[in-house]
Design a protein around this motif. Structure first.
Motif, PDB file in Angstrom:
ATOM      1  N   GLU A 188      44.928  34.147  63.368  1.00 28.76           N
ATOM      2  CA  GLU A 188      45.669  35.253  63.982  1.00 28.76           C
ATOM      3  C   GLU A 188      46.560  35.951  62.932  1.00 28.76           C
ATOM      4  OE1 GLU A 188      45.242  36.392  66.906  1.00 28.76           O
ATOM      5  OE2 GLU A 188      46.928  37.794  66.935  1.00 28.76           O
ATOM      6  N   LYS A 189      47.304  35.124  62.188  1.00 26.14           N
ATOM      7  CA  LYS A 189      48.189  35.660  61.153  1.00 26.14           C
ATOM      8  C   LYS A 189      47.362  36.302  60.030  1.00 26.14           C
ATOM      9  CE  LYS A 189      52.498  33.459  60.213  1.00 26.14           C
ATOM     10  NZ  LYS A 189      53.147  32.337  59.512  1.00 26.14           N
ATOM     11  N   ALA A 190      46.263  35.633  59.695  1.00 27.34           N
ATOM     12  CA  ALA A 190      45.408  36.149  58.615  1.00 27.34           C
ATOM     13  C   ALA A 190      44.915  37.553  58.941  1.00 27.34           C
ATOM     14  CB  ALA A 190      44.237  35.207  58.378  1.00 27.34           C
ATOM     15  N   GLY A 241      58.313  23.743  37.817  1.00 31.34           N
ATOM     16  CA  GLY A 241      59.163  23.986  38.992  1.00 31.34           C
ATOM     17  C   GLY A 241      60.130  25.106  38.661  1.00 31.34           C
ATOM     18  N   TYR A 242      60.509  25.884  39.680  1.00 34.14           N
ATOM     19  CA  TYR A 242      61.432  26.993  39.407  1.00 34.14           C
ATOM     20  C   TYR A 242      62.464  27.086  40.524  1.00 34.14           C
ATOM     21  CZ  TYR A 242      63.140  31.661  38.266  1.00 34.14           C
ATOM     22  OH  TYR A 242      63.928  32.727  37.947  1.00 34.14           O
ATOM     23  N   ARG A 243      63.712  26.773  40.174  1.00 34.27           N
ATOM     24  CA  ARG A 243      64.812  26.865  41.137  1.00 34.27           C
ATOM     25  C   ARG A 243      65.684  28.043  40.727  1.00 34.27           C
ATOM     26  NH1 ARG A 243      69.503  22.390  41.753  1.00 34.27           N
ATOM     27  NH2 ARG A 243      70.606  23.294  43.518  1.00 34.27           N
ATOM     28  N   PHE A 244      65.556  29.123  41.468  1.00 35.98           N
ATOM     29  CA  PHE A 244      66.132  30.402  41.069  1.00 35.98           C
ATOM     30  C   PHE A 244      67.659  30.338  40.927  1.00 35.98           C
ATOM     31  CE2 PHE A 244      67.503  34.794  42.183  1.00 35.98           C
ATOM     32  CZ  PHE A 244      66.937  35.438  41.101  1.00 35.98           C
ATOM     33  N   GLY A 245      68.328  29.786  41.951  1.00 37.38           N
ATOM     34  CA  GLY A 245      69.794  29.787  41.958  1.00 37.38           C
ATOM     35  C   GLY A 245      70.362  29.083  40.743  1.00 37.38           C
ATOM     36  N   ALA A 305      46.838  31.642  54.368  1.00 36.50           N
ATOM     37  CA  ALA A 305      47.508  31.753  55.663  1.00 36.50           C
ATOM     38  C   ALA A 305      47.289  30.489  56.477  1.00 36.50           C
ATOM     39  CB  ALA A 305      46.958  32.956  56.421  1.00 36.50           C
ATOM     40  N   GLY A 306      48.192  30.278  57.455  1.00 41.25           N
ATOM     41  CA  GLY A 306      48.118  29.070  58.276  1.00 41.25           C
ATOM     42  C   GLY A 306      47.096  29.171  59.389  1.00 41.25           C
ATOM     43  N   ASP A 307      46.911  30.354  59.961  1.00 36.73           N
ATOM     44  CA  ASP A 307      45.930  30.486  61.042  1.00 36.73           C
ATOM     45  C   ASP A 307      45.270  31.861  61.042  1.00 36.73           C
ATOM     46  OD1 ASP A 307      47.435  32.384  62.622  1.00 36.73           O
ATOM     47  OD2 ASP A 307      48.714  30.732  63.253  1.00 36.73           O
ATOM     48  N   ASP A 310      58.624  29.285  64.912  1.00 32.78           N
ATOM     49  CA  ASP A 310      57.284  29.165  65.521  1.00 32.78           C
ATOM     50  C   ASP A 310      56.183  29.719  64.623  1.00 32.78           C
ATOM     51  OD1 ASP A 310      58.468  28.018  67.687  1.00 32.78           O
ATOM     52  OD2 ASP A 310      58.416  29.804  68.952  1.00 32.78           O
ATOM     53  N   ARG A 311      56.527  30.113  63.400  1.00 34.98           N
ATOM     54  CA  ARG A 311      55.571  30.618  62.395  1.00 34.98           C
ATOM     55  C   ARG A 311      54.813  31.845  62.878  1.00 34.98           C
ATOM     56  NH1 ARG A 311      52.692  25.229  60.229  1.00 34.98           N
ATOM     57  NH2 ARG A 311      51.503  26.675  58.945  1.00 34.98           N
ATOM     58  N   LYS A 312      55.519  32.674  63.708  1.00 38.08           N
ATOM     59  CA  LYS A 312      54.882  33.918  64.156  1.00 38.08           C
ATOM     60  C   LYS A 312      55.003  35.009  63.100  1.00 38.08           C
ATOM     61  CE  LYS A 312      55.945  33.633  69.099  1.00 38.08           C
ATOM     62  NZ  LYS A 312      56.895  34.150  70.101  1.00 38.08           N
ATOM     63  N   ALA A 327      51.714  32.625  51.936  1.00 40.30           N
ATOM     64  CA  ALA A 327      51.706  34.040  51.525  1.00 40.30           C
ATOM     65  C   ALA A 327      52.276  34.962  52.591  1.00 40.30           C
ATOM     66  CB  ALA A 327      50.284  34.458  51.175  1.00 40.30           C
ATOM     67  N   SER A 328      52.335  34.493  53.825  1.00 38.71           N
ATOM     68  CA  SER A 328      52.912  35.344  54.883  1.00 38.71           C
ATOM     69  C   SER A 328      54.434  35.295  54.846  1.00 38.71           C
ATOM     70  CB  SER A 328      52.441  34.849  56.250  1.00 38.71           C
ATOM     71  OG  SER A 328      52.838  33.497  56.418  1.00 38.71           O
ATOM     72  N   GLY A 329      54.991  34.326  54.138  1.00 36.31           N
ATOM     73  CA  GLY A 329      56.439  34.096  54.196  1.00 36.31           C
ATOM     74  C   GLY A 329      57.242  35.075  53.356  1.00 36.31           C
ATOM     75  N   GLY A 330      58.549  34.938  53.438  1.00 37.79           N
ATOM     76  CA  GLY A 330      59.436  35.811  52.683  1.00 37.79           C
ATOM     77  C   GLY A 330      59.108  35.776  51.204  1.00 37.79           C
ATOM     78  N   LEU A 331      59.088  34.585  50.615  1.00 31.55           N
ATOM     79  CA  LEU A 331      58.792  34.463  49.187  1.00 31.55           C
ATOM     80  C   LEU A 331      57.335  34.803  48.897  1.00 31.55           C
ATOM     81  CD1 LEU A 331      61.586  33.251  48.842  1.00 31.55           C
ATOM     82  CD2 LEU A 331      60.575  31.322  47.641  1.00 31.55           C
ATOM     83  N   GLY A 332      56.448  34.231  49.715  1.00 31.31           N
ATOM     84  CA  GLY A 332      55.018  34.376  49.454  1.00 31.31           C
ATOM     85  C   GLY A 332      54.571  35.824  49.484  1.00 31.31           C
ATOM     86  N   ILE A 361      55.825  25.756  41.148  1.00 33.35           N
ATOM     87  CA  ILE A 361      56.302  25.199  42.419  1.00 33.35           C
ATOM     88  C   ILE A 361      57.572  25.929  42.832  1.00 33.35           C
ATOM     89  CG2 ILE A 361      57.154  23.132  43.589  1.00 33.35           C
ATOM     90  CD1 ILE A 361      55.558  21.469  41.606  1.00 33.35           C
ATOM     91  N   LEU A 362      57.478  26.642  43.973  1.00 32.86           N
ATOM     92  CA  LEU A 362      58.639  27.398  44.463  1.00 32.86           C
ATOM     93  C   LEU A 362      59.269  26.738  45.676  1.00 32.86           C
ATOM     94  CD1 LEU A 362      57.116  30.942  44.040  1.00 32.86           C
ATOM     95  CD2 LEU A 362      59.146  30.084  42.883  1.00 32.86           C
ATOM     96  N   GLY A 363      58.465  26.099  46.509  1.00 38.22           N
ATOM     97  CA  GLY A 363      59.035  25.491  47.722  1.00 38.22           C
ATOM     98  C   GLY A 363      58.062  24.530  48.376  1.00 38.22           C
TER      99      GLY A 363
END
Ligand SMILES: NC(=O)c1ccc[n+]([C@@H]2O[C@H](COP(=O)([O-])OP(=O)(O)OC[C@H]3O[C@@H](n4cnc5c(N)ncnc54)[C@H](OP(=O)(O)O)[C@@H]3O)[C@@H](O)[C@H]2O)c1
Length: 341
Positions: free
Chosen positions: A181-183, A267-271, A177-179, A320-322, A154-159, A240-242
């Motif tokens: 700190e990010k949460a 599954g959904y492949r946009f392109g 979230a992965g950790d 680095d998933r920052k 959910a922190s990512g571009g798509l998420g 399923i997006l990625g």
């Protein structure tokens, strides 16, 4: 011009620096665009390292090439064979094309869209790759008001845009979230109902939040179908997006688990969908841009990056998933004579 030029693949993306290369010359069906902003994504790291499926002799990206994909800029020249979209010299545009981490890029018709007047170039480039997230909510899983939507990565571009789009249609959103700190940042900056770190008893926490029913929808950006089945409601939908977390190893799912809970997985492949169903693609872009123009979707921008010199740092922070949300690198000011509409 300056560009992040790749005479060969690299091990460490932090070492990437701009060098002088010839300005590209547009072919008859191409626009020449002065790049003002670019927005690095996960695939750029793979392209830089030679680990992307397109890094083959027959693919798009084999050295030497200019790195980069998502950009915003200003049209410098239109195709000599004619412009079908009507884009003119001086128009602000956003789009995608290999070689975007550069001062200039050449792209064909269909690779760019005009930036609506109400949107800044920074917003346009930050959101340019996430029409897929909007479509996964509105067109694929058809999220309804009041439903609970679980978003992985959910922190990512798509998420992050999956979360915003689901909120915009009136759903409750649980962001994974992965950790911690990010949460913490996500709880502060993302307008979602619950942020959970994917450890220990997070599945139980989803069940508690939904009063034992489970979430109706999971938008999966990381590859977690088995976990999703455990905390989805009966007749739940998974899109399923990625596979950001799978490191190339795909999940195996026991079919009886889907049957027992009557779960739908799509599954959904946009392109590819866009190439096959161009009318639906246009409908998706209209809906997505309308949500952007009315402020229902707003980019979540991470950090400050300026100049092509910052591309290496941007890609390293991504790796680095920052990052939560999107990085935008400002490459240049709008050239004089640019049109806002
Ligand atoms: N379906 C389509 O048409 C389509 C289109 C574009 C992209 N994609 C794919 O969708 C996925 C997400 O893309 P994106 O641009 O949103 O990526 P992104 O910005 O890098 O975000 C991915 C998120 O996944 C989480 N994650 C968990 N494990 C990870 C790992 N081992 N490495 C990196 N991230 C990890 C990260 O959040 P935490 O650190 O908080 O865990 C990260 O924020 C990718 O697999 C991409 O290839 C699909």
């Amino acid at each position: 011009m300056k560009a992040i030029h790749k005479p060969q693949f690299v091990e460490d993306v932090a070492t990437l620096r701009p060098t002088e290369v010839p300005t590209p010359q547009p072919k008859g069906d191409q626009y020449l665009v002065r790049v003002t902003h670019c927005s690095p994504q996960h695939a750029d790291i793979l392209h830089a390292k030679g680990k992307h499926q397109n890094n083959t002799k027959r693919g798009w990206c084999h050295p030497p090439f200019n790195l980069g994909y998502d950009f915003a800029g200003v049209v410098q020249s239109v195709p000599s064979l004619g412009s079908k979209s009507g884009s003119k010299k001086g128009d602000r545009v956003f789009g995608a094309g290999i070689g975007a981490f550069a001062e200039y890029v050449c792209v064909p018709e269909g690779a760019i869209r005009r930036i609506p007047e109400k949107l800044t170039s920074e917003t346009a480039v930050a959101m340019s790759g996430q029409a897929v997230s909007y479509a996964s909510v509105v067109h694929i899983t058809k999220v309804q008001p009041g439903e609970t939507v679980l978003v992985s990565g959910a922190s990512g571009g798509l998420g992050s845009v999956c979360c915003m789009a689901a909120k915009a249609v009136g759903a409750k959103v649980i962001a994974l979230a992965g950790d911690e700190e990010k949460a913490k940042h996500m709880r502060r900056d993302m307008n979602v109902d619950l942020v959970l770190v994917m450890k220990d008893d997070w599945i139980q926490k989803v069940m508690d939040f939904t009063k034992g029913v489970g979430a109706e929808v999971c938008l999966d950006n990381t590859g977690m179908v088995n976990d999703a089945i455990r905390c989805l409601a009966y007749f739940g939908r998974i899109c399923i997006l990625g596979f950001a977390a799978r490191k190339g190893v795909m999940e195996e799912v026991k079919m009886n688990k889907l049957l027992l809970k009557s779960i739908t997985v799509v599954g959904y492949r946009f392109g590819e969908s866009g190439r096959r169903y161009p009318e639906t693609l246009e409908e998706i872009w209209r809906g997505y841009l309308s949500m952007l123009e009315t402020g229902k979707l707003q980019p979540l921008l991470y950090g400050k990056y300026e100049g092509l010199e910052d591309i290496g740092r941007a890609l390293k922070d991504l790796e680095d998933r920052k990052v939560y949300g999107k990085i935008v690198v400002k490459v240049a000011d709008l050239p004089a004579g640019s049109r806002l509409t």
